[in-house]
Write an enzyme that holds these catalytic residues in place. Structure first.
Site, PDB file in Angstrom:
ATOM      1  N   GLY A  43     -20.739  -8.666  21.376  1.00 18.28           N
ATOM      2  CA  GLY A  43     -20.879  -9.905  22.149  1.00 18.28           C
ATOM      3  C   GLY A  43     -22.299 -10.141  22.612  1.00 18.28           C
ATOM      4  O   GLY A  43     -22.697 -11.283  22.865  1.00 18.28           O
ATOM      5  N   THR A  45     -26.050 -10.370  24.395  1.00 16.59           N
ATOM      6  CA  THR A  45     -26.594 -10.958  25.624  1.00 16.59           C
ATOM      7  C   THR A  45     -25.713 -12.069  26.173  1.00 16.59           C
ATOM      8  O   THR A  45     -25.403 -12.101  27.369  1.00 16.59           O
ATOM      9  CB  THR A  45     -28.013 -11.496  25.369  1.00 16.59           C
ATOM     10  OG1 THR A  45     -28.875 -10.398  25.068  1.00 16.59           O
ATOM     11  CG2 THR A  45     -28.548 -12.238  26.583  1.00 16.59           C
ATOM     12  N   LYS A  55     -22.829 -18.573  34.131  1.00 13.85           N
ATOM     13  CA  LYS A  55     -21.981 -19.734  34.409  1.00 13.85           C
ATOM     14  C   LYS A  55     -20.900 -19.384  35.430  1.00 13.85           C
ATOM     15  O   LYS A  55     -20.475 -20.233  36.224  1.00 13.85           O
ATOM     16  CB  LYS A  55     -21.338 -20.267  33.125  1.00 13.85           C
ATOM     17  CG  LYS A  55     -22.254 -21.078  32.221  1.00 13.85           C
ATOM     18  CD  LYS A  55     -23.710 -20.887  32.476  1.00 13.85           C
ATOM     19  CE  LYS A  55     -24.610 -21.187  31.320  1.00 13.85           C
ATOM     20  NZ  LYS A  55     -25.833 -20.365  31.343  1.00 13.85           N
ATOM     21  N   GLY A 181     -37.817 -22.879  33.709  1.00 14.59           N
ATOM     22  CA  GLY A 181     -37.022 -23.254  32.553  1.00 14.59           C
ATOM     23  C   GLY A 181     -35.540 -23.080  32.837  1.00 14.59           C
ATOM     24  O   GLY A 181     -35.114 -23.010  33.998  1.00 14.59           O
ATOM     25  N   VAL A 185     -34.015 -22.253  36.655  1.00 19.36           N
ATOM     26  CA  VAL A 185     -33.354 -23.274  37.483  1.00 19.36           C
ATOM     27  C   VAL A 185     -31.862 -22.974  37.652  1.00 19.36           C
ATOM     28  O   VAL A 185     -31.271 -23.338  38.672  1.00 19.36           O
ATOM     29  CB  VAL A 185     -33.573 -24.710  36.945  1.00 19.36           C
ATOM     30  CG1 VAL A 185     -35.045 -25.062  36.919  1.00 19.36           C
ATOM     31  CG2 VAL A 185     -32.935 -24.936  35.603  1.00 19.36           C
ATOM     32  N   GLY A 266     -38.658 -16.373  30.303  1.00 19.26           N
ATOM     33  CA  GLY A 266     -38.148 -16.443  28.938  1.00 19.26           C
ATOM     34  C   GLY A 266     -37.765 -15.079  28.399  1.00 19.26           C
ATOM     35  O   GLY A 266     -37.850 -14.058  29.100  1.00 19.26           O
ATOM     36  N   ASP A 306     -31.817 -14.907  18.418  1.00 19.91           N
ATOM     37  CA  ASP A 306     -33.024 -14.844  19.237  1.00 19.91           C
ATOM     38  C   ASP A 306     -34.152 -14.073  18.563  1.00 19.91           C
ATOM     39  O   ASP A 306     -35.304 -14.140  19.004  1.00 19.91           O
ATOM     40  CB  ASP A 306     -32.721 -14.186  20.589  1.00 19.91           C
ATOM     41  CG  ASP A 306     -31.908 -15.091  21.510  1.00 19.91           C
ATOM     42  OD1 ASP A 306     -31.550 -16.205  21.093  1.00 19.91           O
ATOM     43  OD2 ASP A 306     -31.629 -14.666  22.647  1.00 19.91           O
ATOM     44  N   HIS A 439     -11.123 -44.901  31.115  1.00 19.39           N
ATOM     45  CA  HIS A 439     -11.589 -45.250  32.465  1.00 19.39           C
ATOM     46  C   HIS A 439     -10.580 -44.734  33.485  1.00 19.39           C
ATOM     47  O   HIS A 439      -9.376 -44.913  33.294  1.00 19.39           O
ATOM     48  CB  HIS A 439     -11.716 -46.763  32.590  1.00 19.39           C
ATOM     49  CG  HIS A 439     -12.044 -47.238  33.973  1.00 19.39           C
ATOM     50  ND1 HIS A 439     -13.308 -47.157  34.502  1.00 19.39           N
ATOM     51  CD2 HIS A 439     -11.250 -47.766  34.943  1.00 19.39           C
ATOM     52  CE1 HIS A 439     -13.290 -47.631  35.741  1.00 19.39           C
ATOM     53  NE2 HIS A 439     -12.054 -48.011  36.032  1.00 19.39           N
TER      54      HIS A 439
END
Length: 462
Positions: A43, A45, A55, A181, A185, A266, A306, A439
C-alpha cells in the site's frame, strides 16, 4: 546470491505502493506471472503515511469545527477538546481495514508477494532476502520520502516531517509549517481545527502555488478568515532550538517561534543504493527518467509513481502501473495526459482542479483566445446550506472547449469527477449546459457555471 531459477516471472515489481500494486493486480488479471517485492507494508505511502491518514485527520478536524460552530445551525453542542489517542485509533482503523482488503486482493490475484528490501541486480532481476528473483521485465516503483533542506535536520521531535506529524502524540500548541503546497496546507488546516496556532511559511508568492492563481487567492482569504497565518514570498534561512520549541529565520530576517516545525517542502524519490545507476538506468536528480509509456532507457525496465518526475499523486501511480501492465500484456495503450488528471487539496476549504490554469492557457493559445468565467458559490443553494464560500472558475479556448476547471469550497473534491470528464472529452460549454444537474447540489454549480459560459446564465448575473 542463490538463484531461485525454477521461476522466471513475466514481471518483477520493486515497490508495493500505488504504482507497484496497481501494476501487479492488472498484470495478474491479464495473465502475467507477477512477483511483487515490498520492504515495508503493501500500500506504500498513500495508504500508510499519506493520502488516507491525512484525510482521516482532516475529517476529525472537520467534526471538531462542526461541534464548535453547531449553534449557527440551531444545534446546541459543546466542544470539549481533542482526544488525540482516539483520533489516531480512528485513523489507524481506517488504514487497517483498507490494508487487509488490499492484502486479500493481491492474494486473490495469485501475485507472488515477497516482503523484503529488494535491489536491482541486473536488467532482468531483483535480489531480495538472499534470493535472485528473475523476470522478463522489471518495474521500478520505489516511491518517495519527505524532503528537507541542507542544514535543516529533521529530529522527529521539534523539527518533524509529515511522517512524524501523522503519529504525533499531542496536539501542538503552536506550529510553523515550512511549505505552502498540498501537504503544508492540509496539515495547517487539520491542526487549526484541532486548536493549534499555525503559521505557514512559503517561499513562493502564493499558497498552493501549482494551482490557478485565483484558487490560491481564494484559499488565502479563507485561511485568513480561519486565523491561519502565513508568510509568502520569502525563503527559509535557518531553524534553531529555543528553550521550549523552534525559531525559524527567513532570508529577510523575519523570525517565527513555535512548539514544532513541520518541514513540508515536498517529497523526493527513493532511488539511492538500489542498483539503478549500476544497471545503466538514466536518472536525473534521483528521479528515474521514462518516456510516455513509462519505459526507461533500458528495454527490460520500466518505472512508475513518485520515482519518476510526474505528478506525485496516488491515482497517477495507479494509472501508470496499469499502463505498464497492459503494455507488457500486449494491449494497445495510450499515454497519460497529465493535465487531465484531477488534483485535490483536502484542506478546509478544498481546492480542486483539472486541466490548465488561465495563465498557462494564455501562454499556449494567446491572451486574446482565452475566456475565463467565475461562478460564486454564494449563488448555489447547497453551498449556502453548508455555509461554505468559494468559486468555480472555468477556462475556455474562445469558441472552443473548456481547458481548465478550478474550484474552491467545501466538498469540491467530490465535484472534480465531472470536471475531469468535461476536460478530457473536450466538452463545449453549450454541451455541458444542456445537461440537467440535480437541485440542490453543489454539483449543480458546475452546470450553472457552464450555463453562464454558454451565454444563458440562470442563477447568476449576466
Amino acid at each position: 546470491m542463490a538463484n531461485d531459477a525454477s521461476t522466471v516471472f513475466d514481471l518483477v515489481i520493486l515497490g508495493g505502493g500505488s504504482g507497484g500494486y496497481a501494476a501487479a493486480l492488472r498484470g495478474a488479471q491479464l495473465g502475467l506471472d507477477v512477483a511483487l517485492i515490498e520492504k515495508n507494508k503493501l500500500g506504500g505511502t498513500c495508504l500508510h503515511n499519506g493520502c488516507i491518514p491525512t484525510k482521516a485527520l482532516l475529517h476529525a478536524g472537520e467534526i471538531a469545527d462542526q461541534a464548535r460552530e453547531a449553534e449557527q445551525f440551531g444545534v446546541k453542542a459543546t466542544f470539549e477538546g481533542i482526544d488525540i489517542a482516539a483520533v489516531h485509533k480512528y485513523k489507524d482503523d481506517v488504514i487497517s481495514g483498507l490494508y487487509k482488503g488490499l492484502q486479500g486482493l493481491v492474494a486473490s490475484r495469485k501475485v507472488t508477494y515477497i516482503e523484503g528490501e529488494g535491489r536491482l541486480s541486473s536488467p532482468t532481476s531483483v535480489d531480495v532476502n538472499g534470493q535472485r528473483v528473475q523476470g522478463r521485465h522489471v518495474l521500478l516503483a520505489t516511491g518517495s520520502v519527505p524532503k528537507s533542506l541542507p542544514g535543516l535536520e529533521i529530529d522527529g521531535n521539534r523539527i518533524i516531517s509529515s511522517d512524524h506529524a501523522l503519529t504525533l502524540d499531542r496536539v501542538p500548541q503552536s506550529a510553523i509549517i515550512l511549505g505552502g503546497g498540498v501537504i503544508g496546507v492540509e496539515f495547517a488546516s487539520a491542526w487549526k481545527s484541532f486548536g493549534t496556532d499555525v503559521t505557514v511559511v512559503e517561499g513562493l508568492k502564493h499558497l498552493v502555488p501549482a494551482e490557478d492563481e485565483n484558487s490560491s487567492k481564494l484559499l488565502e482569504r479563507a485561511f485568513r478568515k480561519r486565523g491561519i497565518k502565513f508568510n509568502l514570498g520569502t525563503f527559509f534561512q535557518k531553524a534553531e532550538y529555543t528553550q521550549n520549541g523552534v525559531k525559524v529565520t527567513l532570508a529577510d530576517g523575519k523570525e517565527f517561534e513555535a512548539e514544532v516545525l513541520l518541514v513540508a517542502i515536498g517529497r523526493g524519490p527513493v532511488s539511492q543504493g538500489l542498483g539503478y545507476e549500476e544497471q545503466g538506468v538514466a536518472m536525473d536528480r534521483g528521479y528515474v527518467l521514462v518516456d510516455e509509456y513509462m519505459r526507461t532507457n533500458v528495454p527490460t525496465i520500466s518505472a512508475v509513481g513518485d520515482l519518476v518526475p510526474t505528478l506525485q499523486l496516488a491515482h497517477v501511480g495507479f494509472a501508470e502501473g496499469i499502463l505498464v501492465a497492459e503494455r507488457l500484456a500486449g494491449l494497445k495503450t495510450v499515454p497519460i495526459d497529465y493535465d487531465g488528471v484531477p488534483r485535490v487539496t483536502y484542506c478546509h476549504p478544498e481546492v480542486a482542479s483539472v486541466g490548465i490554469s488561465e495563465a498557462k492557457a494564455k501562454e499556449i493559445y494567446g491572451a486574446d483566445k482565452v475566456v475565463a468565467l467565475k461562478y460564486n458559490l454564494a449563488g448555489n443553494g447547497k453551498s449556502k446550506i453548508l455555509k461554505t464560500a468559494g468559486e468555480i472558475k472555468l477556462v475556455q479556448v474562445k469558441d472552443g472547449a473548456v481547458v481548465g476547471v478550478h474550484m474552491v469550497g467545501d466538498r469540491m473534491g467530490e465535484q472534480v469527477g465531472e470536471a475531469q470528464l468535461i476536460y478530457n472529452w473536450e466538452a463545449l460549454p453549450a454541451e455541458v449546459a444542456q445537461l440537467i444537474h440535480a437541485h440542490p447540489t453543489q454539483n449543480e454549480a458546475l452546470g450553472e457555471a457552464h450555463l453562464a459560459l454558454a451565454g444563458k446564465p440562470l442563477h447568476s448575473h449576466d
